[in-house]
Scaffold this motif. Structure first.
Motif, short mmCIF file in Angstrom:
data_model
loop_
_atom_site.label_atom_id
_atom_site.label_comp_id
_atom_site.label_asym_id
_atom_site.label_seq_id
_atom_site.Cartn_x
_atom_site.Cartn_y
_atom_site.Cartn_z
N PRO A 1 0.82 -1.22 0.00
CA PRO A 1 0.00 0.00 0.00
C PRO A 1 0.85 1.27 0.00
CG PRO A 1 0.14 -0.87 2.22
CD PRO A 1 0.92 -1.82 1.34
N ILE A 2 1.95 1.26 -0.74
CA ILE A 2 2.84 2.42 -0.79
C ILE A 2 3.22 2.66 -2.25
CG2 ILE A 2 3.81 2.24 1.53
CD1 ILE A 2 6.14 0.68 0.33
N ASN A 3 3.45 3.91 -2.56
CA ASN A 3 3.86 4.25 -3.91
C ASN A 3 4.33 5.70 -3.96
OD1 ASN A 3 4.31 3.86 -6.67
ND2 ASN A 3 2.41 2.70 -6.88
N LEU A 4 5.01 6.05 -5.05
CA LEU A 4 5.40 7.43 -5.28
C LEU A 4 4.30 8.17 -6.01
CD1 LEU A 4 9.16 7.43 -6.40
CD2 LEU A 4 8.21 8.37 -4.31
N PRO A 5 4.08 9.42 -5.70
CA PRO A 5 3.07 10.20 -6.43
C PRO A 5 3.49 10.35 -7.90
CG PRO A 5 3.69 11.30 -4.39
CD PRO A 5 4.66 10.18 -4.58
N LYS A 6 2.50 10.50 -8.76
CA LYS A 6 2.77 10.64 -10.19
C LYS A 6 3.67 11.83 -10.47
CE LYS A 6 0.48 11.35 -14.65
NZ LYS A 6 -0.83 11.51 -15.35
N LYS A 7 3.47 12.93 -9.76
CA LYS A 7 4.28 14.13 -9.99
C LYS A 7 5.75 13.86 -9.73
CE LYS A 7 2.48 18.01 -8.89
NZ LYS A 7 1.94 19.20 -8.16
N GLU A 8 6.05 13.06 -8.71
CA GLU A 8 7.45 12.75 -8.39
C GLU A 8 8.05 11.80 -9.42
OE1 GLU A 8 11.12 12.73 -6.44
OE2 GLU A 8 9.40 14.10 -6.49
N VAL A 9 7.25 10.85 -9.91
CA VAL A 9 7.74 9.95 -10.96
C VAL A 9 8.06 10.74 -12.22
CG1 VAL A 9 7.21 7.95 -12.39
CG2 VAL A 9 6.45 8.01 -10.01
N LEU A 10 7.22 11.71 -12.57
CA LEU A 10 7.46 12.55 -13.74
C LEU A 10 8.74 13.37 -13.58
CD1 LEU A 10 3.84 13.82 -14.53
CD2 LEU A 10 5.17 12.13 -15.80
N ARG A 11 8.99 13.84 -12.37
CA ARG A 11 10.22 14.60 -12.13
C ARG A 11 11.45 13.72 -12.32
NH1 ARG A 11 14.07 15.67 -8.49
NH2 ARG A 11 13.35 13.92 -7.23
N ILE A 12 11.38 12.48 -11.83
CA ILE A 12 12.50 11.54 -12.00
C ILE A 12 12.69 11.21 -13.48
CG2 ILE A 12 13.25 9.17 -11.52
CD1 ILE A 12 11.94 9.43 -8.78
N ILE A 13 11.59 11.07 -14.22
CA ILE A 13 11.69 10.79 -15.66
C ILE A 13 12.36 11.95 -16.39
CG2 ILE A 13 10.31 10.52 -17.76
CD1 ILE A 13 8.29 8.95 -16.13
N LYS A 14 12.05 13.16 -16.00
CA LYS A 14 12.62 14.33 -16.66
C LYS A 14 14.14 14.35 -16.56
CE LYS A 14 12.50 18.36 -14.65
NZ LYS A 14 12.07 19.66 -14.10
N TYR A 15 14.67 14.08 -15.37
CA TYR A 15 16.12 14.10 -15.19
C TYR A 15 16.78 12.81 -15.71
CZ TYR A 15 15.55 18.39 -12.59
OH TYR A 15 15.26 19.68 -12.25
N ALA A 16 16.02 11.71 -15.72
CA ALA A 16 16.55 10.49 -16.32
C ALA A 16 16.73 10.67 -17.83
CB ALA A 16 15.61 9.32 -16.04
N GLU A 17 15.81 11.38 -18.45
CA GLU A 17 15.92 11.66 -19.89
C GLU A 17 17.18 12.47 -20.18
OE1 GLU A 17 13.32 13.76 -23.49
OE2 GLU A 17 12.77 14.06 -21.38
N LYS A 18 17.46 13.48 -19.38
CA LYS A 18 18.67 14.29 -19.56
C LYS A 18 19.93 13.43 -19.39
CE LYS A 18 16.51 18.58 -17.93
NZ LYS A 18 16.64 19.32 -19.21
N PHE A 19 19.92 12.55 -18.41
CA PHE A 19 21.07 11.67 -18.18
C PHE A 19 21.32 10.77 -19.38
CE2 PHE A 19 22.70 7.51 -16.89
CZ PHE A 19 23.89 7.87 -16.27
N PHE A 20 20.27 10.20 -19.94
CA PHE A 20 20.42 9.28 -21.07
C PHE A 20 20.88 10.00 -22.33
CE2 PHE A 20 18.85 6.00 -18.50
CZ PHE A 20 18.95 4.79 -19.19
N HIS A 21 20.40 11.22 -22.55
CA HIS A 21 20.85 11.96 -23.72
C HIS A 21 22.35 12.25 -23.65
CE1 HIS A 21 16.98 12.21 -25.41
NE2 HIS A 21 16.49 13.17 -24.65
N LYS A 22 22.87 12.40 -22.46
CA LYS A 22 24.30 12.69 -22.30
C LYS A 22 25.16 11.43 -22.31
CE LYS A 22 25.62 15.57 -19.18
NZ LYS A 22 25.80 16.22 -17.86
N ASN A 23 24.60 10.29 -21.93
CA ASN A 23 25.43 9.11 -21.71
C ASN A 23 25.05 7.88 -22.52
OD1 ASN A 23 27.14 9.93 -19.14
ND2 ASN A 23 25.05 10.62 -18.74
N TYR A 24 23.88 7.87 -23.14
CA TYR A 24 23.41 6.67 -23.82
C TYR A 24 23.37 6.92 -25.32
CZ TYR A 24 20.79 2.31 -24.40
OH TYR A 24 20.39 1.04 -24.76
#
Length: 254
Positions: free
Chosen positions: A27-50
């Protein structure tokens, strides 16, 4: 943002949340807004390194753009936001190499058919040797063309997308070899990107649980250290995997 992109992002977020709560078993989870924030910075990381998160393209800047008051004042051109880097710049029609290299052959009357079939009645082996020599020569011309063509000096900042010519300003149309970021929905199809986002979500969830000392009904404690360690171990594996895949290329490229 178009409806298709919204739908693919929502589907990705739900998939990540199901991974975190083990298909609603916890019964635990991250809010959608926080997941979207993590996705935003993950996208930047992948563009630089992948490597597969960007793709090679060619842009053309028409010479009319160099006559505008804005360009004359600053010498700068604003490129599209999806441009990650600019690798090479050429001015069209610029005489930088001999006409023989432009044609790709030494003689304008030279053709592969004459070269190969010159001795076809004498020996098949000679014809095959001629073909080999032709391929070697053309490979040399291509390599020489890449080295001898004078590329225009430039700078580009991917944070503000400002492109600037260094030195003399071009007078003709200019071709830019660039790398652009792929669409986020295409990046979300990559398994390693999904794992990277999930790992970061687990680390963030462990911070929340550890900060508030969260307990389930029945006075059951949550082992947030286990969630954090799983996220960090997976994150380290992913980063090492990206470094391994992005091996050095020792071949000369333009």
């Amino acid at each position: 943002m178009d409806i298709k992109k919204v739908q693919c992002i929502d589907a990705f977020v739900k998939d990540v949340q199901q991974e975190i709560n083990i298909a609603c078993a916890l019964p635990i989870n991250l809010p959608k807004k926080e997941v979207l924030r993590i996705i935003k910075y993950a996208e930047k990381f992948f563009h630089k390194n992948y490597e597969d998160s960007v793709e090679e393209k060619f842009f053309v800047i028409m010479k009319e753009a160099f006559a505008t008051p804005e360009f004359r004042a600053t010498g700068e051109i604003l490129l599209p936001t999806e441009v990650f880097s600019v690798t090479c710049v050429w001015e069209i029609g610029r005489e930088t190499i001999s006409s023989s290299f432009k044609r790709g052959s030494v003689d304008s009357d030279f053709s592969i058919y004459k070269f190969i079939y010159n001795d076809q009645y004498n020996s098949v082996g000679i014809a095959s040797d001629s073909l080999m020599y032709y391929v070697v020569n053309e490979s040399f011309y291509d390599l020489a063309r890449q080295i001898l063509v004078n590329k225009i000096s430039h700078t580009y900042n991917r944070l503000n997308n400002v492109f600037r010519f260094m030195g003399g300003k071009p007078k003709e149309d200019v071709v830019l070899e660039v790398y652009t970021n792929i669409d986020i929905c295409d990046l979300m199809k990559e398994e390693i990107f999904y794992r990277y986002v999930v790992a970061n979500c687990k680390i963030q969830l462990s911070r929340i649980l550890g900060t508030f000392n969260y307990q389930l009904p029945g006075n059951i404690s949550i082992n947030y250290d286990l969630i954090r360690d799983e996220g960090r171990e997976e994150l380290d594996k992913i980063i090492e995997e990206i470094k391994t895949d992005d091996s050095a290329d020792y071949f000369m490229t333009s």
